[in-house]
Design a protein around this motif. Structure first.
Motif, mmCIF file in Angstrom:
data_model
loop_
_atom_site.group_PDB
_atom_site.id
_atom_site.type_symbol
_atom_site.label_atom_id
_atom_site.label_comp_id
_atom_site.label_asym_id
_atom_site.label_seq_id
_atom_site.Cartn_x
_atom_site.Cartn_y
_atom_site.Cartn_z
ATOM 1 N N TYR A 78 0.766 -1.404 0.051
ATOM 2 C CA TYR A 78 0.077 0.065 -0.070
ATOM 3 C C TYR A 78 1.060 1.268 -0.049
ATOM 4 N N ARG A 347 -8.900 -3.038 5.547
ATOM 5 C CA ARG A 347 -7.630 -2.320 4.855
ATOM 6 C C ARG A 347 -7.863 -0.915 4.622
ATOM 7 N N LEU A 350 -5.240 1.826 4.810
ATOM 8 C CA LEU A 350 -4.179 1.549 3.851
ATOM 9 C C LEU A 350 -4.614 1.887 2.503
#
Length: 359
Positions: A78, A347, A350
């Motif tokens: 990321y 996530r 990220l």
């Protein structure tokens, strides 16, 4: 995810407190790690997001190379440029040293890093007492020499983060080091003697916009702007205020709405010295401090996006090597300050970072 190498490096502070140590066993009980407080946290007011439960990486143990590798691969995926590991040196004594020792020895994972000397004493203040566990001491020049000699093995590692070829070293509380300017000169001389092109030394300014790194011999600053714990609770948390009043109102629980505090987390105006913005995606240290904690309530990845975007814009015109934004933090779970995936957000934190770096 980033479609190309980003022009700005986001460096995430990394806490190595996720493995048992003899000291923590003695002080807090067998097997204590940062997960101990994280997992037992409970909500303290309506809508309070606790506990934070990890998702993709689970309740990892940083003694395991597989755990360290998984962290690095996720960060790399990321667009995180590297980790800044907290480093503890108490007059020659190191604590929580095993993860970094093994990263240096094994040469794995293949992921950039630097070190931040977290030069503060350890005590029991987060339990509401003031017992000293390990005092931060500065015995003198022999200790400064020994400290640098240990750091040299990290500074010469090919993965170590640099600016103009100079290893980055962050000092958390620079003003607590006696004769700090002389210490800096001493370290720079030892770096030159060791064949390094120099050092890039960054001091952390703690909500002090006037802290000038040049006056202490540092090359740059980064400002961590956490508000004080003063018992502030917004009016719309009426239930919480009533509950505390009935209990005698003896607390330091401090609540800020994340959107409200965002403008205070970065410098209010440009400075004359080199400054690297520090972004805070979230904060909630009630797992450690309970009713003495500080909470950024309703922190969301989308609100963080604007905060990060502003920080990135502030370094856009820096020399290429100095386009750095620090992120606090990758994994400070018991302070509610992490971008590692949890059960609520996955996530998403990220993803926001990757998208903004690629914009």
């Amino acid at each position: 995810m980033p479609s190309q190498t980003p022009h700005t490096r986001v460096i995430a502070f990394h806490l190595p407190q996720f493995h048992p140590t003899p000291e923590n066993d003695e002080w807090w009980g067998k097997g204590f790690t940062e997960w101990t407080n994280t997992a037992k946290a409970t909500p303290l007011f309506p809508g309070h997001y606790q506990p934070h439960i990890p998702a993709d990486l689970g309740f990892y143990d940083l003694r395991l190379p597989e755990a360290r590798h998984a962290q690095a691969e996720l960060a790399k995926e990321y667009g995180i440029a590297g980790f800044c590991y907290y480093h503890y040196w108490f007059g020659g004594r190191r604590i929580l040293e095993r993860p970094v020792n093994e990263i240096l020895l094994s040469k794995e994972p293949d992921f950039p890093f630097c070190l931040c000397w977290a030069n503060h004493s350890w005590n029991t203040v987060w339990q509401g007492t003031s017992n000293m566990l390990v005092e931060q001491v500065y015995p003198g020049w022999d200790d400064h020499a020994a400290h640098f000699d240990w750091l040299l093995q990290a500074f010469t590692d090919p993965r170590y983060l640099r600016i103009d070829g100079k290893p980055i070293f962050v000092v958390y509380k620079p003003d607590e080091i006696p004769e700090v300017e002389k210490v800096i000169d001493f370290w720079r001389k030892r770096a030159s003697d060791a064949g390094l092109p120099g050092l890039h030394l960054i001091g952390v300014a703690h909500a002090n916009e006037k802290w000038d790194p040049r006056m202490r011999g540092f090359d740059a600053a980064t400002m961590q702007s956490l508000p004080s714990r003063d018992g502030r609770i917004p009016r719309h948390y009426l239930w919480t205020k009533l509950k505390l009043a009935l209990a005698g109102n003896k607390h330091e629980l401090t609540i800020w709405d994340y959107e409200e505090i965002l403008p205070m987390l970065l410098r209010s105006k440009p400075v004359e010295w080199t400054d690297y913005p520090l972004v805070l995606p979230n904060w909630d240290n009630t797992p450690r401090l309970g009713m003495r904690g500080l909470v950024f309530h309703n922190a969301t990845p989308e609100l963080f996006r604007g905060h990060l975007r502003e920080a990135l814009s502030r370094v856009a015109h820096h020399p290429a090597d100095e386009r750095i934004v620090f992120l606090k933090a990758w994994n400070e779970w018991a302070e509610g300050n992490h971008i590692e995936p949890d059960q609520k957000w996955g996530r998403t934190w990220l993803e926001v970072i990757a998208e903004e770096l690629s914009a």
